[in-house]
Write a protein that holds these residues in place. Structure first.
Motif, PDB file in Angstrom:
ATOM      1  N   GLU A 105       0.828  -1.202   0.000  1.00 26.37           N
ATOM      2  CA  GLU A 105       0.000   0.000   0.000  1.00 26.37           C
ATOM      3  C   GLU A 105       0.863   1.252   0.000  1.00 26.37           C
ATOM      4  O   GLU A 105       0.529   2.264  -0.639  1.00 26.37           O
ATOM      5  CB  GLU A 105      -0.912  -0.039   1.227  1.00 26.37           C
ATOM      6  N   GLU A 106       1.993   1.182   0.725  1.00 18.44           N
ATOM      7  CA  GLU A 106       2.887   2.340   0.792  1.00 18.44           C
ATOM      8  C   GLU A 106       3.424   2.709  -0.584  1.00 18.44           C
ATOM      9  O   GLU A 106       3.539   3.900  -0.920  1.00 18.44           O
ATOM     10  CB  GLU A 106       4.058   2.048   1.739  1.00 18.44           C
ATOM     11  N   ASN A 109       0.665   4.487  -2.559  1.00 20.76           N
ATOM     12  CA  ASN A 109       0.445   5.845  -2.038  1.00 20.76           C
ATOM     13  C   ASN A 109       1.584   6.784  -2.405  1.00 20.76           C
ATOM     14  O   ASN A 109       1.361   7.967  -2.694  1.00 20.76           O
ATOM     15  CB  ASN A 109       0.279   5.792  -0.514  1.00 20.76           C
ATOM     16  N   LYS A 110       2.791   6.257  -2.381  1.00 20.59           N
ATOM     17  CA  LYS A 110       3.958   7.065  -2.725  1.00 20.59           C
ATOM     18  C   LYS A 110       3.850   7.631  -4.138  1.00 20.59           C
ATOM     19  O   LYS A 110       4.332   8.738  -4.422  1.00 20.59           O
ATOM     20  CB  LYS A 110       5.220   6.212  -2.591  1.00 20.59           C
ATOM     21  N   PRO A 114      -4.185   6.407  -3.863  1.00 18.24           N
ATOM     22  CA  PRO A 114      -4.660   6.074  -2.502  1.00 18.24           C
ATOM     23  C   PRO A 114      -5.522   4.799  -2.511  1.00 18.24           C
ATOM     24  O   PRO A 114      -6.739   4.839  -2.337  1.00 18.24           O
ATOM     25  CB  PRO A 114      -5.475   7.309  -2.119  1.00 18.24           C
ATOM     26  N   GLU A 116      -6.095   2.531  -0.480  1.00 19.33           N
ATOM     27  CA  GLU A 116      -6.876   2.183   0.709  1.00 19.33           C
ATOM     28  C   GLU A 116      -8.309   2.721   0.616  1.00 19.33           C
ATOM     29  O   GLU A 116      -9.201   2.244   1.322  1.00 19.33           O
ATOM     30  CB  GLU A 116      -6.186   2.707   1.974  1.00 19.33           C
ATOM     31  N   LYS A 117      -8.538   3.683  -0.280  1.00 17.18           N
ATOM     32  CA  LYS A 117      -9.873   4.239  -0.484  1.00 17.18           C
ATOM     33  C   LYS A 117     -10.587   3.575  -1.652  1.00 17.18           C
ATOM     34  O   LYS A 117     -11.748   3.871  -1.913  1.00 17.18           O
ATOM     35  CB  LYS A 117      -9.771   5.749  -0.737  1.00 17.18           C
ATOM     36  N   ASP A 133     -10.519   1.678  -8.505  1.00 18.44           N
ATOM     37  CA  ASP A 133     -10.973   3.026  -8.162  1.00 18.44           C
ATOM     38  C   ASP A 133     -12.392   3.314  -8.648  1.00 18.44           C
ATOM     39  O   ASP A 133     -12.885   4.439  -8.508  1.00 18.44           O
ATOM     40  CB  ASP A 133     -10.002   4.080  -8.693  1.00 18.44           C
TER      41      ASP A 133
END
Length: 624
Positions: A105-106, A109-110, A114, A116-117, A133
């Motif tokens: 996940e990191e 996000n990097k 996102p 996680e959403k 998404d």
């Protein structure tokens, strides 16, 4: 679209070979090079920090002549290949344009995604963590390079077949009009409209039925999407380092380690099993057998031929199949479709925990669930009848545990066993159960190998496989058990062609799978003080632990178009899965009971001896 007659090309090759025009080894080497070129093409392209068009991979995909995609160059859709792809991709793939590959996940996000959403999605035929998404972006977590080798050809094959559908749906100007009004078509005309569309797509009645069975109510909407536009995926790799894969494995193992520590199980003797998350628990936990009355009533009430026909055969004695296997098979639907079943399932995990069976769901890292089973806390009276024994009562004195994982894909097996063997000291046995393609058997047959060639390292391992046909055959009804086989661990399911496999078959390799080589490479590092070598013959006939490999046939590549896209194992698969699982459980119990005295110390016996595991007759030929 390309028009490539694979049968004719192969016929011409064999004629040229007879005429002295083509050397067989040169021809096979060329076909292997085509596969290697395909892999090198997408591997190097994915090093880019930008997006890669899947369109750029199509020619290399076609040149590889995959045994799973035999009609890739034909105008008509290759339904077996297409179904194989759509069962290994989430349904949201119909809307996706960009596929993002990352290890955590990191990482996503990097790079500004996102995840996680986003919405978690899944594919029925491949355990993998996906996030969508809701629009055109799909994120996929990769656990090893094997995930890339599996995913990229699957996406490419899907795109090739999608665009065949698109072309055919637009050849006749009124086809799209028919699709646009399909939901309002009168029932009396629906069959005729369906026949017209099926005919224009060049799809046979049987193949149309298979497509409809998988897509169901989404069939017409999906065809409309395919008619509207060509598919043009882009790929972007976010990470993909060796250290990244190791970190993902460490994240996956962390909750298992916490459970072992909190339960005081860290230093216990361990039997490691790579199989699935249903068979060992069903054989040892007894939950399904305790619910037998309710499940049998569910089978009768559903009146589903898939369940009732086989069930009635069992009751009448027309077949000698295991009633327990039928209960295990039907229990999946019972627990999800029946109110009684859903209520019972809510208590199932708690009941199993009371019997020393712990379930650890994967939430980070690899999408692989884990089970820890304390042998001493099990109730032998609740065991499956095929493993019951009067000696099982002595299990209450056993300190050992079973660590069972859902089988991984390819190189993920290496990272997993390195992590497991680093964390656990006293491993007594390693048992690997998985699916494989068989070059000489049938779907549902069980293969027992004593030699494994690993394409990743070019190593050949000679094994003292603890299993023979005698340990499995008594529990297998519908297939055969073939021992003394040779296995080859390949890079990916899509990454072989007919000539490639034929060359292995000439060398008597009959089992084609993906995990044995990585497990053996990790086992080498567990056994010896150096990292695994490359291009070596390695003698594993004298190991400090018990070792067993069992595979059951899920594909027959030499039968054109017959892969898991064409056939569902369904109940037939239960026969193979449980025959092999019974053999593994019986082996573990035999070994463990051999370490426990028959009578407690201090009973007056002066020369107390431990049992020894039963010796088996060595039927393996001497390696040459």
């Amino acid at each position: 679209m390309y028009d490539y007659d694979f049968e004719e090309i192969e016929k011409r090759h064999h004629q040229d070979e007879r005429d002295g025009g083509v050397d067989h080894q040169d021809f096979v080497a060329g076909k292997k090079q085509d596969v290697e070129l395909y892999m090198r093409t997408y591997t190097t392209m994915l090093r880019s920090t930008g997006e890669v068009k899947v369109k750029a991979l199509e020619q290399a995909h076609l040149n590889s002549d995959s045994a799973l995609h035999v009609n890739a160059r034909r105008k008509h859709p290759d339904i077996s290949a297409f179904l194989y792809c759509i069962q290994r991709l989430p349904s949201s793939i119909m809307y996706v344009r960009r596929v993002l590959l990352g290890q955590s996940e990191e990482v996503f996000n990097k790079h500004g995604f996102p995840v996680e959403k986003w919405e978690p999605v899944s594919a029925p035929g491949r355990r993998r963590r996906w996030e969508w998404d809701g629009k055109e972006n799909l994120a996929v977590y990769v656990s090893s390079a094997s995930d890339v080798d599996d995913l990229v050809p699957t996406l490419t094959g899907f795109q090739i077949e999608w665009n065949k559908f698109h072309m055919l749906l637009n050849e006749d100007p009124n086809t799209r009009d028919l699709l646009a009004t399909i939901h309002t078509t009168p029932p009396a005309l629906l069959n005729e409209v369906t026949r017209v569309i099926q005919s224009r797509l060049l799809i046979g009645v049987e193949d149309w039925g298979r497509l409809h069975a998988i897509w169901g109510e989404r069939l017409w909407d999906n065809l409309r999407l395919m008619a509207e536009a060509e598919k043009s995926f882009t790929l972007r790799m976010l990470g993909g380092t060796y250290v990244g894969y190791a970190k993902a494995t460490e994240q996956w193992w962390a909750p298992v380690e916490r459970l072992l520590e909190s339960s005081g199980l860290t230093d216990r003797p361990v039997y490691f099993v790579s199989s699935n998350t249903h068979s060992l628990v069903n054989l040892l936990g007894g939950s399904v057998l305790r619910a037998r009355e309710h499940i049998e009533r569910f089978i009768v009430d559903t009146n589903d031929p898939e369940l009732t026909i086989e069930y009635n055969k069992l009751l009448s004695g027309a077949v000698r199949s295991s009633l327990e296997n039928m209960l295990y098979y039907a229990s999946r639907r019972f627990y999800s479709e029946s109110k009684v079943g859903r209520d019972m399932y809510a208590d199932k995990e708690q009941e199993e925990r009371q019997r020393g069976i712990y379930h650890i769901k994967s939430r980070e890292g690899m999408p692989i669930d884990v089970q820890v089973i304390e042998l001493a806390r099990l109730n032998p009276q609740e065991f499956d009848p095929r493993i019951k024994s009067r000696d099982n009562e002595r299990l209450s004195k056993s300190p050992a545990i079973i660590v069972n994982i859902d089988y991984p894909l390819g190189l993920a097996a290496y990272y997993i066993f390195v992590q497991v063997s680093t964390s656990l000291e006293n491993i007594r046995g390693v048992y690997v159960l998985g699916k494989a393609a068989t070059l000489n058997g049938r779907i549902g047959d069980v293969m027992v190998s004593d030699s494994v060639y690993d394409e990743h390292t070019k190593n050949t391992y000679w094994l003292d496989n603890c299993f023979t046909a005698a340990e499995v055959a008594p529990f297998l009804v519908h297939g055969s058990v073939l021992d003394n086989q040779k296995a080859v661990t390949v890079m990916g399911t899509y990454l072989q062609n007919r000539s490639y496999l034929d060359d292995y078959y000439r060398e008597n390799y009959t089992v084609v799978e993906m995990e044995a080589g990585p497990y053996l490479n990790a086992l080498y590092e567990y056994t010896y003080p150096t990292r695994h070598p490359n291009d070596q013959h390695i003698n594993f006939t004298k190991l400090p632990i018990d070792l067993g490999f069992l595979h059951y046939g899920s594909d027959t590549p030499f039968t054109r178009g017959k892969n898991l896209g064409a056939i569902r194992l369904a109940y037939l698969g239960m026969d193979s899965a449980y025959a092999t699982s019974v053999a593994i459980v019986r082996r573990i119990l035999d070994l463990e009971l051999a370490t426990i005295p028959e009578t407690p110390p201090g009973n007056g016996r002066k020369d107390e001896k431990l049992d020894r595991p039963p010796k088996r007759k060595d039927t393996r030929p001497t390696p040459v």
